[in-house]
Design an enzyme around this catalytic site. Structure first.
Site, PDB file in Angstrom:
ATOM      1  N   LYS A  34       0.835  -1.207   0.000  1.00 30.31           N
ATOM      2  CA  LYS A  34       0.000   0.000   0.000  1.00 30.31           C
ATOM      3  C   LYS A  34       0.868   1.255   0.000  1.00 30.31           C
ATOM      4  O   LYS A  34       1.763   1.407   0.833  1.00 30.31           O
ATOM      5  CB  LYS A  34      -0.922  -0.008   1.230  1.00 30.31           C
ATOM      6  CG  LYS A  34      -1.941   1.117   1.224  1.00 30.31           C
ATOM      7  CD  LYS A  34      -2.906   1.002   2.384  1.00 30.31           C
ATOM      8  CE  LYS A  34      -2.441   1.691   3.634  1.00 30.31           C
ATOM      9  NZ  LYS A  34      -2.355   3.151   3.558  1.00 30.31           N
ATOM     10  N   ASP A  60      -3.408   4.219  -1.737  1.00 33.53           N
ATOM     11  CA  ASP A  60      -4.307   4.760  -0.710  1.00 33.53           C
ATOM     12  C   ASP A  60      -4.199   6.281  -0.734  1.00 33.53           C
ATOM     13  O   ASP A  60      -3.613   6.889   0.159  1.00 33.53           O
ATOM     14  CB  ASP A  60      -3.907   4.189   0.656  1.00 33.53           C
ATOM     15  CG  ASP A  60      -4.905   4.541   1.748  1.00 33.53           C
ATOM     16  OD1 ASP A  60      -6.029   4.982   1.419  1.00 33.53           O
ATOM     17  OD2 ASP A  60      -4.558   4.366   2.934  1.00 33.53           O
ATOM     18  N   LYS A  62      -6.779   8.402  -0.907  1.00 34.48           N
ATOM     19  CA  LYS A  62      -7.924   9.024  -0.221  1.00 34.48           C
ATOM     20  C   LYS A  62      -8.379  10.283  -0.938  1.00 34.48           C
ATOM     21  O   LYS A  62      -8.426  11.381  -0.372  1.00 34.48           O
ATOM     22  CB  LYS A  62      -7.564   9.324   1.240  1.00 34.48           C
ATOM     23  CG  LYS A  62      -7.256   8.083   2.062  1.00 34.48           C
ATOM     24  CD  LYS A  62      -7.150   8.426   3.541  1.00 34.48           C
ATOM     25  CE  LYS A  62      -6.978   7.201   4.397  1.00 34.48           C
ATOM     26  NZ  LYS A  62      -5.717   6.503   4.222  1.00 34.48           N
ATOM     27  N   ASP A  65     -12.350  15.545  -3.735  1.00 28.52           N
ATOM     28  CA  ASP A  65     -12.306  16.830  -4.447  1.00 28.52           C
ATOM     29  C   ASP A  65     -13.557  16.903  -5.315  1.00 28.52           C
ATOM     30  O   ASP A  65     -14.432  16.042  -5.205  1.00 28.52           O
ATOM     31  CB  ASP A  65     -11.015  16.893  -5.295  1.00 28.52           C
ATOM     32  CG  ASP A  65     -10.502  18.330  -5.474  1.00 28.52           C
ATOM     33  OD1 ASP A  65     -11.333  19.211  -5.794  1.00 28.52           O
ATOM     34  OD2 ASP A  65      -9.297  18.553  -5.313  1.00 28.52           O
ATOM     35  N   THR A 133      -9.876   5.259  10.912  1.00 32.93           N
ATOM     36  CA  THR A 133      -9.768   4.429  12.122  1.00 32.93           C
ATOM     37  C   THR A 133      -9.111   5.189  13.279  1.00 32.93           C
ATOM     38  O   THR A 133      -9.094   4.702  14.406  1.00 32.93           O
ATOM     39  CB  THR A 133      -8.980   3.141  11.829  1.00 32.93           C
ATOM     40  OG1 THR A 133      -7.815   3.479  11.078  1.00 32.93           O
ATOM     41  CG2 THR A 133      -9.811   2.159  11.048  1.00 32.93           C
ATOM     42  N   ARG A 225       2.852   0.069  10.746  1.00 31.26           N
ATOM     43  CA  ARG A 225       3.970   0.131  11.688  1.00 31.26           C
ATOM     44  C   ARG A 225       4.338  -1.156  12.417  1.00 31.26           C
ATOM     45  O   ARG A 225       5.525  -1.378  12.654  1.00 31.26           O
ATOM     46  CB  ARG A 225       3.735   1.303  12.664  1.00 31.26           C
ATOM     47  CG  ARG A 225       3.892   2.635  11.948  1.00 31.26           C
ATOM     48  CD  ARG A 225       3.241   3.771  12.694  1.00 31.26           C
ATOM     49  NE  ARG A 225       1.788   3.679  12.626  1.00 31.26           N
ATOM     50  CZ  ARG A 225       0.953   4.535  13.194  1.00 31.26           C
ATOM     51  NH1 ARG A 225       1.442   5.559  13.878  1.00 31.26           N
ATOM     52  NH2 ARG A 225      -0.347   4.397  13.082  1.00 31.26           N
TER      53      ARG A 225
HETATM   54  O1  C5P Z   1       0.817   1.883  10.838  1.00 31.60           O
HETATM   55  P1  C5P Z   1      -0.628   1.492  10.764  1.00 31.60           P
HETATM   56  O2  C5P Z   1      -0.844  -0.010  10.800  1.00 31.60           O
HETATM   57  O3  C5P Z   1      -1.473   2.234  11.752  1.00 31.60           O
HETATM   58  O4  C5P Z   1      -1.083   1.959   9.308  1.00 31.60           O
HETATM   59  C1  C5P Z   1      -2.392   1.897   8.880  1.00 31.60           C
HETATM   60  C2  C5P Z   1      -2.464   2.382   7.472  1.00 31.60           C
HETATM   61  O5  C5P Z   1      -3.820   2.365   7.034  1.00 31.60           O
HETATM   62  C3  C5P Z   1      -1.956   3.806   7.260  1.00 31.60           C
HETATM   63  O6  C5P Z   1      -1.267   3.814   6.016  1.00 31.60           O
HETATM   64  C4  C5P Z   1      -3.230   4.655   7.169  1.00 31.60           C
HETATM   65  O7  C5P Z   1      -3.087   5.739   6.296  1.00 31.60           O
HETATM   66  C5  C5P Z   1      -4.228   3.651   6.602  1.00 31.60           C
HETATM   67  N1  C5P Z   1      -5.634   3.897   6.890  1.00 31.60           N
HETATM   68  C6  C5P Z   1      -6.181   4.003   8.164  1.00 31.60           C
HETATM   69  N2  C5P Z   1      -7.531   4.241   8.331  1.00 31.60           N
HETATM   70  C7  C5P Z   1      -8.321   4.357   7.267  1.00 31.60           C
HETATM   71  C8  C5P Z   1      -7.774   4.234   5.975  1.00 31.60           C
HETATM   72  C9  C5P Z   1      -6.432   3.981   5.831  1.00 31.60           C
HETATM   73  O8  C5P Z   1      -5.477   3.871   9.150  1.00 31.60           O
HETATM   74  N3  C5P Z   1      -9.632   4.532   7.437  1.00 31.60           N
END
Ligand code: C5P
Length: 255
Positions: A34, A60, A62, A65, A133, A225
């Site tokens: 991603k 991703d 997002k 616009d 989230t 992460r």
């Molecule tokens: O590091 P972590 O596991 O928190 O990363 C979650 C990934 O999912 C990030 O790249 C974040 O931008 C993405 N994301 C999210 N919530 C959403 C959509 C995408 O955390 N609703």
């Protein structure tokens, strides 16, 4: 088991070097990589580079616009080789329909030489972002959305489905509720996933384990992460991938 785990590794790096290095080591071990805004803004060519490496690329971005601008961005992302792409469902029906029309118009000819990891030529599939989230009930109230968070997720998912999007991004916390309304092949993609052996949830407010996400009906789990910051990211990805496959097996056995 020789299935590829339904895992998308979020390559949230400040530049292309470490992202491509990790992606190379993950080839064949995860279903998707991603690309988020941090990496894309630093290195827009990364989508094509990952596709050329043989990965299925989840862009991703997002998008949010006016319809014309989003349609153009969908076309560009499709041509670059994104095979999964996010738009904010809160952009509204006209924006979502414009995105779908643009995605449908991306033909194989626009993606010269693109066959993807599974040898399939196809247009980008679109996912609607529901509620981030990182937002919880009080955060949602502060941006002016009254009512329950889960109802907002369901409302935005209904909008995405009506416009013809292939699925939504939502927390695993809402996945079961969404699944009850949107049967497969509508895709449920869940970030905010943390394995029990990972130290913290960082800035994610609505977290679940990989197993919980799959049992709740997720098709694809996004993890950043806990993998990218691990001492051995490939081992962490394999461990999470194993947990996802075990959970899928559990689901299949339970019928
Ligand atoms: O590091 P972590 O596991 O928190 O990363 C979650 C990934 O999912 C990030 O790249 C974040 O931008 C993405 N994301 C999210 N919530 C959403 C959509 C995408 O955390 N609703």
């Amino acid at each position: 088991m020789d299935r590829t785990p339904p895992l998308a590794v979020a390559l949230d790096f400040p530049d292309q070097g470490p992202a491509l290095a990790l992606a190379r080591r993950l080839l064949g071990k995860v279903a998707w990589v991603k690309v988020g805004l941090e990496l894309f803004i630093a290195a827009p060519g990364v989508i094509a580079a990952l596709r050329d490496m043989g990965h299925e690329v989840f862009a991703d971005l997002k998008l949010h616009d006016i319809p014309n601008t989003v349609a153009g961005a969908v076309t560009s992302a499709g041509r670059a080789g994104a095979s999964l792409l996010t738009v904010h469902a809160s952009g509204g029906p006209a924006m979502l329909r414009a995105a779908v029309e643009a995605a449908e118009a991306v033909g194989p000819d626009d993606r010269a030489g693109v066959t993807g990891a599974f040898g399939v030529r196809r247009r980008p599939r679109l996912l609607g972002v529901t509620v981030l989230t990182s937002l919880d009930q009080s955060g949602l109230a502060e941006v002016g959305v009254a009512g329950r968070l889960v109802d907002q997720v369901l409302r935005l998912a209904a909008l995405a489905a009506a416009a013809g999007l292939e699925g939504v991004v939502a927390s695993a916390e809402e996945a079961a509720r969404l699944r009850a309304v949107h049967a497969p092949p509508f895709l449920l993609v869940t970030p905010g996933v943390r394995p029990t052996w990972d130290a913290g949830s960082q800035d994610q407010a609505r977290v679940r384990t990989p197993r919980q996400a799959i049992l709740a009906g997720a098709d694809l789990v996004v993890v950043g992460r806990p993998i990218t910051a691990a001492k051995d990211p490939v081992e962490a990805a394999e461990r999470i991938g194993g947990e996802l496959l075990d959970a899928l097996g559990e689901l299949e056995r339970s019928g």
